[in-house]
Write a protein that holds these residues in place. Structure first.
Motif, mmCIF file in Angstrom:
data_model
loop_
_atom_site.group_PDB
_atom_site.id
_atom_site.type_symbol
_atom_site.label_atom_id
_atom_site.label_comp_id
_atom_site.label_asym_id
_atom_site.label_seq_id
_atom_site.Cartn_x
_atom_site.Cartn_y
_atom_site.Cartn_z
ATOM 1 N N GLU A 64 24.132 -13.975 -48.452
ATOM 2 C CA GLU A 64 23.868 -14.702 -49.695
ATOM 3 C C GLU A 64 22.838 -13.981 -50.545
ATOM 4 O O GLU A 64 22.908 -14.014 -51.777
ATOM 5 N N GLY A 65 21.880 -13.301 -49.893
ATOM 6 C CA GLY A 65 20.902 -12.525 -50.646
ATOM 7 C C GLY A 65 21.559 -11.411 -51.430
ATOM 8 O O GLY A 65 21.213 -11.153 -52.595
ATOM 9 N N GLU A 68 23.361 -12.957 -54.366
ATOM 10 C CA GLU A 68 22.416 -13.387 -55.396
ATOM 11 C C GLU A 68 21.944 -12.204 -56.243
ATOM 12 O O GLU A 68 21.557 -12.386 -57.396
ATOM 13 N N HIS A 69 21.981 -11.010 -55.675
ATOM 14 C CA HIS A 69 21.613 -9.809 -56.424
ATOM 15 C C HIS A 69 22.772 -9.299 -57.273
ATOM 16 O O HIS A 69 22.651 -8.254 -57.925
ATOM 17 N N ARG A 72 28.949 -9.529 -55.629
ATOM 18 C CA ARG A 72 29.693 -10.733 -55.282
ATOM 19 C C ARG A 72 30.982 -10.484 -54.516
ATOM 20 O O ARG A 72 31.483 -11.377 -53.845
ATOM 21 N N ARG A 112 34.820 -16.939 -55.834
ATOM 22 C CA ARG A 112 33.808 -17.404 -54.898
ATOM 23 C C ARG A 112 34.411 -18.488 -54.010
ATOM 24 O O ARG A 112 35.402 -19.125 -54.368
ATOM 25 N N PHE A 234 27.849 -22.370 -52.879
ATOM 26 C CA PHE A 234 27.425 -20.969 -52.804
ATOM 27 C C PHE A 234 27.407 -20.527 -51.350
ATOM 28 O O PHE A 234 26.511 -20.889 -50.585
#
Length: 244
Positions: A64-65, A68-69, A72, A112, A234
């Protein structure tokens, strides 16, 4: 001491360029470009990682980190995957499965994963059923206080069970009818507890999550507190990153 390489996920080339993430055992996370695939990994400090809550969350936090950057398009790998060296990854994955991996990247690009889990209180639903189903309520009341035969007990029990199942399927169908058209793909998973009546993952366009979320909220309002809805908007696309 290192026990190999712990793998988290795979990106299409060129992959993440500057990630500052901490993996399991507080190890820094690195990337390795291999045959046009970019692997996210850290040094493994254990021969085998127990699937504890801490470790599972640590694995997911790395994925997830990266997302988030802004990275995707990601194929998450199963928890606990440790390899000795990169040549074994080539022999077992990138060489035999290269085309399949590229197909998965194509499917996931711009999308997603979100998930919906539905829970209900069966006792509450049974009470509502009796309020709304006059024939069933009348039959139950008629038998109340009587010494029932086994056949009578089984008959009324089966009738109630069928009616509860019908109510559950009506709820599920309402969610399917509302949410499935918004998704590119849907996977229905097994329920994890007796109170969970539905467990589905949806692959949706990345920028359409707000629309999807509003529909989940509308369904929640429609059922007027009868359901507990766990909506995860997410997460790494574990359900849709499966090789056939």
């Amino acid at each position: 001491m290192t026990n190999g390489l712990y793998l988290y996920g795979i990106f299409p080339h060129p992959g993440p360029q500057q990630l500052d993430l901490e993996g399991l055992d507080n190890q820094p996370v690195h990337t390795q470009d291999l045959d046009g695939f970019v692997f996210l990994y850290s040094e493994a400090k254990q021969k085998k990682y127990l699937s504890s809550r801490k470790n599972l969350l640590g694995h997911e936090r790395v994925l997830e980190g990266a997302m988030e950057h802004g990275y995707r398009t990601l194929l998450p790998l199963q928890f606990g995957l440790i390899v000795d060296d990169w040549s074994s990854v080539q022999a077992q994955l990138t060489h035999p499965q290269g085309e399949a991996l590229q197909s998965l990247f194509h499917k996931l690009e711009g999308h997603r994963e979100v998930s919906v889990k539905l829970f209900w209180e069966q006792d509450q639903e049974l009470e509502l059923l009796m309020q709304q189903h006059e024939a069933l309520r009348t039959e139950r009341d008629r038998l109340e206080g009587k010494a029932l035969s086994m056949d009578e007990v089984v008959k009324i029990g089966q009738a109630i069970e069928r009616s509860l199942e019908d109510r559950k399927q009506q709820i599920i169908q309402e969610f399917r009818a509302t949410l499935n058209p918004l998704a590119t793909d849907v996977i229905e998973n097994d329920s994890m507890t007796p109170a969970m009546i539905y467990n589905a993952a949806y692959l949706i366009p990345w920028n359409e999550e707000a629309t999807f979320g509003r529909q989940v909220e509308a369904l929640d309002a429609q059922f007027e507190g009868r359901l507990k809805i766990r909506y995860n908007n997410f997460t790494a696309p574990f359900n849709f990153a499966r090789l056939n």
